[in-house]
Every structure is written in structure tokens, then in C-alpha cells.
Design an enzyme around this catalytic site. Structure first.
Site, PDB file in Angstrom:
ATOM      1  N   ARG A  12     -53.335  12.806  -7.942  1.00 14.06           N
ATOM      2  CA  ARG A  12     -51.746  13.926  -8.765  1.00 14.06           C
ATOM      3  C   ARG A  12     -51.219  12.668  -9.864  1.00 14.06           C
ATOM      4  O   ARG A  12     -51.652  11.187  -9.176  1.00 14.06           O
ATOM      5  CB  ARG A  12     -50.693  13.756  -7.781  1.00 14.06           C
ATOM      6  CG  ARG A  12     -50.297  14.472  -7.239  1.00 14.06           C
ATOM      7  CD  ARG A  12     -49.210  14.575  -5.883  1.00 14.06           C
ATOM      8  NE  ARG A  12     -48.909  16.062  -5.498  1.00 14.06           N
ATOM      9  CZ  ARG A  12     -48.380  16.934  -5.749  1.00 14.06           C
ATOM     10  NH1 ARG A  12     -48.525  17.002  -6.903  1.00 14.06           N
ATOM     11  NH2 ARG A  12     -48.115  17.941  -4.458  1.00 14.06           N
ATOM     12  N   LYS A  16     -57.246  16.717  -4.845  1.00 12.66           N
ATOM     13  CA  LYS A  16     -56.727  16.542  -5.241  1.00 12.66           C
ATOM     14  C   LYS A  16     -55.752  15.055  -5.885  1.00 12.66           C
ATOM     15  O   LYS A  16     -55.827  14.569  -4.666  1.00 12.66           O
ATOM     16  CB  LYS A  16     -55.184  17.666  -4.841  1.00 12.66           C
ATOM     17  CG  LYS A  16     -53.942  17.441  -5.245  1.00 12.66           C
ATOM     18  CD  LYS A  16     -53.053  18.801  -5.007  1.00 12.66           C
ATOM     19  CE  LYS A  16     -51.928  17.699  -4.084  1.00 12.66           C
ATOM     20  NZ  LYS A  16     -51.027  18.659  -3.363  1.00 12.66           N
ATOM     21  N   ASP A  39     -55.374  19.898   0.205  1.00 10.46           N
ATOM     22  CA  ASP A  39     -55.890  18.622  -0.384  1.00 10.46           C
ATOM     23  C   ASP A  39     -55.641  18.234   1.019  1.00 10.46           C
ATOM     24  O   ASP A  39     -55.990  18.889   2.153  1.00 10.46           O
ATOM     25  CB  ASP A  39     -54.359  18.636  -0.402  1.00 10.46           C
ATOM     26  CG  ASP A  39     -52.772  18.481   0.205  1.00 10.46           C
ATOM     27  OD1 ASP A  39     -53.453  18.580   1.881  1.00 10.46           O
ATOM     28  OD2 ASP A  39     -52.346  18.369   0.094  1.00 10.46           O
ATOM     29  N   GLY A  41     -47.761  24.041  -8.440  1.00  9.59           N
ATOM     30  CA  GLY A  41     -48.577  23.305  -9.476  1.00  9.59           C
ATOM     31  C   GLY A  41     -50.562  23.655  -8.733  1.00  9.59           C
ATOM     32  O   GLY A  41     -50.876  24.089  -9.508  1.00  9.59           O
TER      33      GLY A  41
HETATM   34  C1  R5P Z   1     -48.173  18.006  -1.083  1.00  9.47           C
HETATM   35  O1  R5P Z   1     -49.035  17.084   0.019  1.00  9.47           O
HETATM   36  C2  R5P Z   1     -47.307  19.583   0.054  1.00  9.47           C
HETATM   37  O2  R5P Z   1     -48.560  20.355   1.039  1.00  9.47           O
HETATM   38  C3  R5P Z   1     -47.920  20.647  -1.401  1.00  9.47           C
HETATM   39  O3  R5P Z   1     -48.557  21.322  -1.755  1.00  9.47           O
HETATM   40  C4  R5P Z   1     -47.272  20.424  -2.351  1.00  9.47           C
HETATM   41  O4  R5P Z   1     -45.857  19.789  -2.303  1.00  9.47           O
HETATM   42  C5  R5P Z   1     -46.246  21.199  -3.288  1.00  9.47           C
HETATM   43  O5  R5P Z   1     -45.983  21.365  -4.465  1.00  9.47           O
HETATM   44  P1  R5P Z   1     -46.291  21.601  -6.210  1.00  9.47           P
HETATM   45  O6  R5P Z   1     -46.295  23.195  -5.729  1.00  9.47           O
HETATM   46  O7  R5P Z   1     -44.631  21.165  -7.192  1.00  9.47           O
HETATM   47  O8  R5P Z   1     -47.547  21.114  -6.475  1.00  9.47           O
END
Ligand code: R5P
Length: 313
Positions: free
Chosen positions: A194, A192, A169, A225
Site C-alpha cells: 500500500r 499487496k 493479502d 480498490g
Molecule cells: C485489508 O487488510 C482488508 O482486509 C481489506 O482488504 C481492505 O481493507 C479493503 O479495503 P479497500 O476495499 O479500500 O481496498
């Protein structure tokens, strides 16, 4: 050299033993238990009057760990400790460091207020989700990085000439630029979007990834994810392999199975959060050595930035 004693919260015994072994320090006596309804209780079983204490606390969820930190800091303050240094390798709620466009809390700030109000004098933490969180605290924060350990691992496992660093991201762009400065390789970033927490709706790669060995760098992996979706997309677009380095392995829900059945060749996480068992394509690099160095340098009034700088061997 300041004299100090290391203590461990109940969730952090293994990490504390590794750190104290490296520091050649004994671990002080701190008793922790729970009432039958789950209320936490801690007590120092040795005098800490006038002392500097270093409290190692992995405060990942459940919230009991965080609460155990609050009551232990409070106990230390009431037992007249001179200085309370909290080693908090992972700071929960870091993803909530700003209001999104709803009527939501900035709970990273709330956590900072609680820790400070309890009586902490200084915090040592690793790879913060956002450096703006440092501004939520009035006490000094020692922010250390896993960069050197990760770069060493990347160097020994991948051909630097074919690496393309990738941030999943835009928030991680600054992070991968630090790695790029040492590895001197290509980089890509993923746009990305959400739908809601932990649910990625769309991703778009910006950069050339065909035939490259992709190294994704992220501060944390929660449900997996983001990482698995990114890996799928990168492989679809012709990447040769996907490796990932995520400091905080939250690994909630079915993250481990998800990563095992993904196209990710290797995921490297650290023990900022304790892990009983990792998946077959996962590897652990301990954060104990960087934490021990940071504590040692702090106690000797030596620069921490010097050893923290990316690029040291
Ligand atoms: C988001 O800003 C973080 O840096 C991670 O990419 C995110 O929190 C990962 O979460 P998940 O594994 O549930 O997609």
C-alpha cells in the site's frame, strides 16, 4: 436459560427485527433522538433493573452510531441492568490494530477501551479483521464466523473441483486456510503493498490461477480498490472467473460502481453493515441467523465453538 431482552440502536432496526424474529423475542423499548446540534440521546422506556440486555448495534461510520452505543451502554448501566451484552457485528477501526511505521494511533484499542469503560460486559462480533483485537478487551468476546454460510454458498454456485481460494493479502492467509480445510481445493495469495490507506500500489500473485474459478475471501471491502485490482490481475493471469466473499461491506466512496464495472462475477457481502441497495453483481447473505444462534447458545450456556466450527452443514 437466562431471561433477557433484546434492544436495538437506531441504525440496527432491520437486523434486530430479523434476529428477534428468529429468537422469538420481542424488541424492548429504547428511545433514541438527537439534539439540534447532532448530540445523541437515548433512553430505555421500560425497566431493565436487574436484567440481562442484548443490545444490537451496527456501529459502522458515521461516528454517531458509535457514540449512540456509548451513551446507550451508559444509560443501561445507570438503569441498573445486570448484564449488558453488545452485539457489534462490525468493529470499526479494526484495520488500525497496530502502529504502522509512522507516529500513529492504535485506535482499535481505543475503541475497545471506550466500549469497556462505558460498561459493556460481553461482546458478540463477526469475522474480526485480526484476532489480536480480542486481546484489547478485558471482557469476554464471542467471535463468530460467516465461514459456514459462505462455504454453503460456494458449494451451491461453483464446481469445487475447479476452485482456487485466494487471499488478497498475507493477513488473510489463516482465514483462507480454514476454507481450504473444508473445500479441499487449491489456494493462492496476493502480495499487496500500500502507498497509503485505501491505495494499493502493487500486487503480485503467488500460486497458479490459470483456468481456475477464483474465490477471494476477505474480511471487508471498503473502496473496492483491493478487490478490483486483485480481480484484474487474476483475470490477466488467465483465471476463468472471480467470485468474492467479504463479510463487512463498508462500500465507501464509489465502491459499488467500481465493483459493477469490474470483472468480478459475484461479490457476496453480509448485513453486518446495513445496505440500502447493492450493485447488480452483488448478493447479500444475512448474518442474522448466526447471531441469533450465538445469542441463543450463550443464553443456554451451550458451547458456541461447536456451531461456529467451520465445516458444519
Ligand atoms: C485489508 O487488510 C482488508 O482486509 C481489506 O482488504 C481492505 O481493507 C479493503 O479495503 P479497500 O476495499 O479500500 O481496498
Amino acid at each position: 436459560m437466562h431471561s433477557y431482552t433484546v434492544f436495538s440502536l437506531s441504525n440496527s432496526l432491520s437486523l434486530t427485527n430479523n434476529i428477534s424474529h428468529l429468537l422469538r423475542k420481542r424488541v424492548g423499548k429504547l428511545y433514541a433522538t438527537k439534539f439540534s446540534d447532532g448530540e445523541v440521546y437515548t433512553r430505555f422506556d421500560e425497566s431493565i433493573r436487574g436484567e440481562t440486555i442484548v443490545l444490537i448495534a451496527q456501529i459502522n461510520l458515521p461516528y454517531t452510531n458509535l457514540f449512540e452505543l456509548f451513551v446507550t451502554i451508559d444509560a443501561a448501566r445507570r438503569a441498573s441492568a445486570k448484564e449488558i451484552i453488545c452485539v457489534l457485528p462490525y468493529l470499526p477501526h479494526s484495520r488500525q490494530e497496530r502502529k504502522d511505521d509512522t507516529r500513529s494511533s492504535i485506535s482499535a484499542r481505543l475503541i475497545a477501551d471506550f466500549i469497556e469503560h462505558a460498561g459493556a460486559d460481553r461482546i458478540i462480533t463477526i469475522d474480526m479483521h485480526s484476532t489480536s483485537i480480542e486481546g484489547f478487551y478485558n471482557i469476554p468476546i464471542v467471535h463468530i464466523f460467516m465461514n459456514n454460510d459462505f462455504v454453503r454458498h460456494i458449494h451451491t454456485h461453483l464446481n469445487p473441483e475447479n476452485i482456487c481460494l485466494c487471499s488478497p493479502d498475507f493477513g488473510g492467509l489463516k482465514r483462507i486456510k480454514q476454507y481450504k480445510a473444508i473445500l479441499n481445493c487449491d489456494m493462492a495469495v496476493i502480495h499487496k503493498e500500500r502507498l497509503r490507506p485505501n491505495q494499493v500500489s502493487s500486487m503480485e500473485i503467488i500460486g497458479e490461477v490459470k483456468d481456475k474459478d477464483i474465490v477471494i475471501i476477505d474480511d471487508m471491502i471498503d473502496t473496492g480498490g483491493t478487490l478490483c485490482k486483485a480481480a484484474d490481475l487474476l483475470l490477466q493471469q488467465g483465471a476463468r472467473s472471480v467470485h468474492a466473499y467479504c463479510t463487512h461491506g463498508v462500500l465507501s466512496s464509489n465502491a459499488v460502481q467500481r465493483i459493477e464495472s469490474s470483472g468480478i462475477q459475484k461479490l457476496v457481502v453480509t448485513d453486518t453493515i446495513p445496505h440500502e441497495k447493492l450493485g447488480k453483481n452483488m448478493e447479500l447473505i444475512s448474518c442474522a441467523p448466526v447471531l441469533a444462534s450465538a445469542i441463543d447458545r450463550l443464553m443456554r450456556n451451550k458451547s458456541i465453538q461447536q456451531f461456529n466450527q467451520t465445516g458444519l452443514p
